[in-house]
Design a protein around this motif. Structure first.
Motif, PDB file in Angstrom:
ATOM      1  N   ASN A   1       0.837  -1.209   0.000  1.00 44.83           N
ATOM      2  CA  ASN A   1       0.000   0.000   0.000  1.00 44.83           C
ATOM      3  C   ASN A   1       0.873   1.262   0.000  1.00 44.83           C
ATOM      4  O   ASN A   1       0.547   2.249  -0.659  1.00 44.83           O
ATOM      5  N   MET A   2       1.980   1.204   0.751  1.00 44.37           N
ATOM      6  CA  MET A   2       2.889   2.346   0.784  1.00 44.37           C
ATOM      7  C   MET A   2       3.470   2.601  -0.607  1.00 44.37           C
ATOM      8  O   MET A   2       3.522   3.754  -1.072  1.00 44.37           O
ATOM      9  N   LEU A   3       3.871   1.541  -1.279  1.00 47.91           N
ATOM     10  CA  LEU A   3       4.461   1.673  -2.609  1.00 47.91           C
ATOM     11  C   LEU A   3       3.445   2.206  -3.607  1.00 47.91           C
ATOM     12  O   LEU A   3       3.749   3.085  -4.425  1.00 47.91           O
ATOM     13  N   ILE A   4       2.215   1.711  -3.552  1.00 46.72           N
ATOM     14  CA  ILE A   4       1.166   2.172  -4.463  1.00 46.72           C
ATOM     15  C   ILE A   4       0.896   3.655  -4.272  1.00 46.72           C
ATOM     16  O   ILE A   4       0.763   4.424  -5.235  1.00 46.72           O
ATOM     17  N   GLU A   5       0.839   4.079  -3.011  1.00 48.35           N
ATOM     18  CA  GLU A   5       0.583   5.492  -2.720  1.00 48.35           C
ATOM     19  C   GLU A   5       1.729   6.369  -3.222  1.00 48.35           C
ATOM     20  O   GLU A   5       1.510   7.454  -3.756  1.00 48.35           O
ATOM     21  N   LEU A   6       2.964   5.884  -3.057  1.00 50.48           N
ATOM     22  CA  LEU A   6       4.125   6.649  -3.519  1.00 50.48           C
ATOM     23  C   LEU A   6       4.071   6.894  -5.025  1.00 50.48           C
ATOM     24  O   LEU A   6       4.403   7.979  -5.511  1.00 50.48           O
ATOM     25  N   LEU A   7       3.673   5.907  -5.762  1.00 46.46           N
ATOM     26  CA  LEU A   7       3.634   6.016  -7.215  1.00 46.46           C
ATOM     27  C   LEU A   7       2.586   7.015  -7.686  1.00 46.46           C
ATOM     28  O   LEU A   7       2.648   7.502  -8.822  1.00 46.46           O
ATOM     29  N   ARG A   8       1.635   7.330  -6.835  1.00 53.09           N
ATOM     30  CA  ARG A   8       0.586   8.287  -7.202  1.00 53.09           C
ATOM     31  C   ARG A   8       1.009   9.735  -7.000  1.00 53.09           C
ATOM     32  O   ARG A   8       0.389  10.648  -7.545  1.00 53.09           O
ATOM     33  N   PHE A   9       2.062   9.954  -6.203  1.00 56.38           N
ATOM     34  CA  PHE A   9       2.450  11.318  -5.874  1.00 56.38           C
ATOM     35  C   PHE A   9       3.031  12.033  -7.093  1.00 56.38           C
ATOM     36  O   PHE A   9       3.786  11.454  -7.883  1.00 56.38           O
ATOM     37  N   ARG A  10       2.677  13.308  -7.221  1.00 59.22           N
ATOM     38  CA  ARG A  10       3.199  14.139  -8.301  1.00 59.22           C
ATOM     39  C   ARG A  10       4.670  14.466  -8.038  1.00 59.22           C
ATOM     40  O   ARG A  10       5.071  14.721  -6.900  1.00 59.22           O
ATOM     41  N   ARG A  11       5.466  14.453  -9.096  1.00 63.33           N
ATOM     42  CA  ARG A  11       6.890  14.742  -8.962  1.00 63.33           C
ATOM     43  C   ARG A  11       7.228  15.998  -9.756  1.00 63.33           C
ATOM     44  O   ARG A  11       6.896  16.112 -10.929  1.00 63.33           O
ATOM     45  N   ALA A  12       7.927  16.934  -9.095  1.00 64.40           N
ATOM     46  CA  ALA A  12       8.353  18.150  -9.786  1.00 64.40           C
ATOM     47  C   ALA A  12       9.527  17.871 -10.718  1.00 64.40           C
ATOM     48  O   ALA A  12       9.777  18.636 -11.651  1.00 64.40           O
ATOM     49  N   SER A  13      10.233  16.779 -10.469  1.00 64.12           N
ATOM     50  CA  SER A  13      11.367  16.410 -11.300  1.00 64.12           C
ATOM     51  C   SER A  13      11.016  15.203 -12.157  1.00 64.12           C
ATOM     52  O   SER A  13      10.667  14.135 -11.640  1.00 64.12           O
ATOM     53  N   ALA A  14      11.132  15.367 -13.453  1.00 68.88           N
ATOM     54  CA  ALA A  14      10.836  14.254 -14.362  1.00 68.88           C
ATOM     55  C   ALA A  14      11.894  13.163 -14.271  1.00 68.88           C
ATOM     56  O   ALA A  14      11.647  12.009 -14.639  1.00 68.88           O
ATOM     57  N   GLN A  15      13.071  13.516 -13.784  1.00 75.09           N
ATOM     58  CA  GLN A  15      14.167  12.546 -13.673  1.00 75.09           C
ATOM     59  C   GLN A  15      14.200  11.841 -12.322  1.00 75.09           C
ATOM     60  O   GLN A  15      15.029  10.957 -12.101  1.00 75.09           O
ATOM     61  N   ALA A  16      13.325  12.226 -11.422  1.00 77.11           N
ATOM     62  CA  ALA A  16      13.369  11.666 -10.074  1.00 77.11           C
ATOM     63  C   ALA A  16      13.089  10.161 -10.095  1.00 77.11           C
ATOM     64  O   ALA A  16      12.109   9.710 -10.677  1.00 77.11           O
ATOM     65  N   GLU A  17      13.967   9.412  -9.457  1.00 75.90           N
ATOM     66  CA  GLU A  17      13.823   7.967  -9.366  1.00 75.90           C
ATOM     67  C   GLU A  17      13.512   7.590  -7.920  1.00 75.90           C
ATOM     68  O   GLU A  17      14.224   7.992  -6.998  1.00 75.90           O
ATOM     69  N   ILE A  18      12.444   6.849  -7.726  1.00 72.45           N
ATOM     70  CA  ILE A  18      12.071   6.393  -6.385  1.00 72.45           C
ATOM     71  C   ILE A  18      12.544   4.957  -6.208  1.00 72.45           C
ATOM     72  O   ILE A  18      12.168   4.076  -6.975  1.00 72.45           O
ATOM     73  N   LEU A  19      13.365   4.753  -5.186  1.00 72.66           N
ATOM     74  CA  LEU A  19      13.870   3.420  -4.873  1.00 72.66           C
ATOM     75  C   LEU A  19      13.208   2.941  -3.588  1.00 72.66           C
ATOM     76  O   LEU A  19      13.377   3.568  -2.532  1.00 72.66           O
ATOM     77  N   PHE A  20      12.469   1.873  -3.681  1.00 70.68           N
ATOM     78  CA  PHE A  20      11.807   1.295  -2.513  1.00 70.68           C
ATOM     79  C   PHE A  20      12.650   0.111  -2.053  1.00 70.68           C
ATOM     80  O   PHE A  20      12.704  -0.937  -2.707  1.00 70.68           O
ATOM     81  N   ILE A  21      13.360   0.304  -0.933  1.00 69.11           N
ATOM     82  CA  ILE A  21      14.363  -0.650  -0.487  1.00 69.11           C
ATOM     83  C   ILE A  21      13.790  -1.537   0.609  1.00 69.11           C
ATOM     84  O   ILE A  21      13.387  -1.057   1.666  1.00 69.11           O
TER      85      ILE A  21
END
Length: 421
Positions: A399-419
């Motif tokens: 659920n945490m990962l799904i919610e993270l993917l929904r968030f708007r990012r100001a940086s198009a290059q931003a990479e989210i790493l879920f460790i």
């Protein structure tokens, strides 16, 4: 054919080079060079840096015999030494209260000592003799597990640049006076102090490391500070003292450090900063601050969240941010104050330089997620955000990962790493 003897090129090197070579050897090996030839008999005796530890003599099962051998080795080395001694370091767990240490320090106080490190073991604490305070040329002083009591006549170490006191018995008044009477002090480390209230006057201080049970800390005159690391352990008595505080700890601690470049706050640091009346907007902006690490932030405590926001939103050149959580998941899950992010969170804030964010021990509770959402939405230069969930969070990770993917990012290059460990 006659034997051709090889020239002794090393022995004919300038004394400064030979001293450099000997200084890089363990003191025991440096002394042993005296048997090489008559030229080398006393070359070691002029080195200006003497570092002693338990490897100076052969290990023995008999503690008394070992201590006696170590004392004799150090005493003989000092007795045979010629010229100034700029550095003396003793690291041992055997000589806690050896009376010979007093004699060594008396000898050193008469030999232009500049750097002194005493790292003694557990047991009866060594009381530093008054002759230490006659070492007027000291530039570095490190004491471990000692008792320190400056005499009334002591006027300060006028050349001291680095002071490290680890588990040292000293009165609050004495330590404040010691710090303020070292006008050139640039580096200060105090660790394992109990219930210490401390006001620091050090106009040239650049590096500060504090670890222990501090009842109060005030950086009253530290305008040149560039890096600090703080870990505060909290007993019930100190917690009660904190709750009765009326002054704003944030301003008392961070209100006068405009040149700060790196800040590391360990356990209870944000809790400490959140205590007291907040008079409003900060008087300074941290234009030089680039790295912030805050550990064990309680995201169920709105005051601690405000501390974090207040700090980073006044840091326009922030490049790296690391935060670990310590939320009480049951208390934070309800999150009755989610409107806080609309009411208190600045809407005109942009982290133009922020490139790396590390969030560790995340529980996925609402205020943590809102904070991550805030960072993603206002960091146009962000390259990497790594998120490590708390070990106790198992079922909610998807659920945490799904919610993270929904968030708007100001940086198009931003990479989210879920460790996930």
């Amino acid at each position: 054919m006659d034997d051709v003897s090889c020239p002794d090129l090393i022995s004919d090197l300038p004394q400064s080079i030979i001293e450099g070579l000997l200084t890089r050897l363990p003191i025991r090996d440096a002394v042993r060079t005296s048997i090489l030839s008559s030229k080398w008999r006393y070359k070691w005796a002029t080195i200006t840096q003497l570092v002693f530890d338990e490897k100076c003599v052969d290990l023995s099962n008999d503690r008394c015999e070992f201590e006696d051998s170590l004392v004799k080795f150090i005493t003989r080395a000092l007795f045979l030494h010629q010229g100034p001694i700029h550095k003396f370091q003793l690291t041992t767990t055997y000589l806690q209260c050896c009376p010979d240490i007093d004699q060594w320090l008396l000898f050193l106080s008469r030999n232009d000592i500049k750097e002194l490190v005493l790292e003694l073991g557990e047991g009866e604490w060594f009381r530093v003799p008054s002759c230490l305070f006659n070492c007027r040329k000291l530039t570095r002083l490190e004491l471990f597990r000692c008792e320190l009591d400056p005499p009334p006549s002591f006027k300060g170490f006028l050349c001291l640049k680095s002071l490290n006191l680890h588990q040292v018995l000293v009165s609050p008044e004495a330590i404040e006076s010691l710090i303020s009477s070292c006008p050139l002090l640039e580096s200060l480390a105090l660790s394992y102090f109990d219930s210490l209230a401390l006001t620091i006057h050090a106009p040239n201080l650049k590096y500060l490391c504090l670890e222990g049970e501090f009842k109060d800390i005030c950086l009253e005159n530290t305008p040149l500070l560039v890096a600090m690391s703080v870990a505060m352990y909290m007993t019930d008595d100190i917690a009660e003292h904190f709750e009765q505080s009326s002054g704003c700890n944030f301003n008392r601690f961070l209100g006068g450090v405009p040149r700060l470049e790196r800040l590391i706050g360990h356990i209870y640091f944000t809790k400490y900063l959140s205590i007291g009346d907040d008079p409003g907007r900060l008087r300074i902006t941290y234009n030089h601050l680039k790295v912030v690490e805050l550990y064990q932030v309680s995201f169920e405590d709105m005051k601690e969240i405000l501390v974090v926001l207040r700090l980073i939103t006044n840091t326009p050149n922030l490049k790296e941010l690391q935060i670990s959580g310590s939320s009480n998941t049951l208390a934070a899950i309800d999150a009755p104050d989610l409107d806080f992010w609309d009411q208190k969170c600045p809407t005109d804030c942009t982290f133009k330089q922020l490139k790396v964010v590390k969030m560790t021990d995340m529980s996925g509770v609402p205020h943590e997620m809102e904070f991550i959402k805030f960072l993603l939405a206002n960091s146009p230069a962000l390259e990497t955000m790594s998120i490590s969930p708390c070990v106790y969070v198992m079922d909610g990770r998807i659920n945490m990962l799904i919610e993270l993917l929904r968030f708007r990012r100001a940086s198009a290059q931003a990479e989210i790493l879920f460790i996930q460990d």
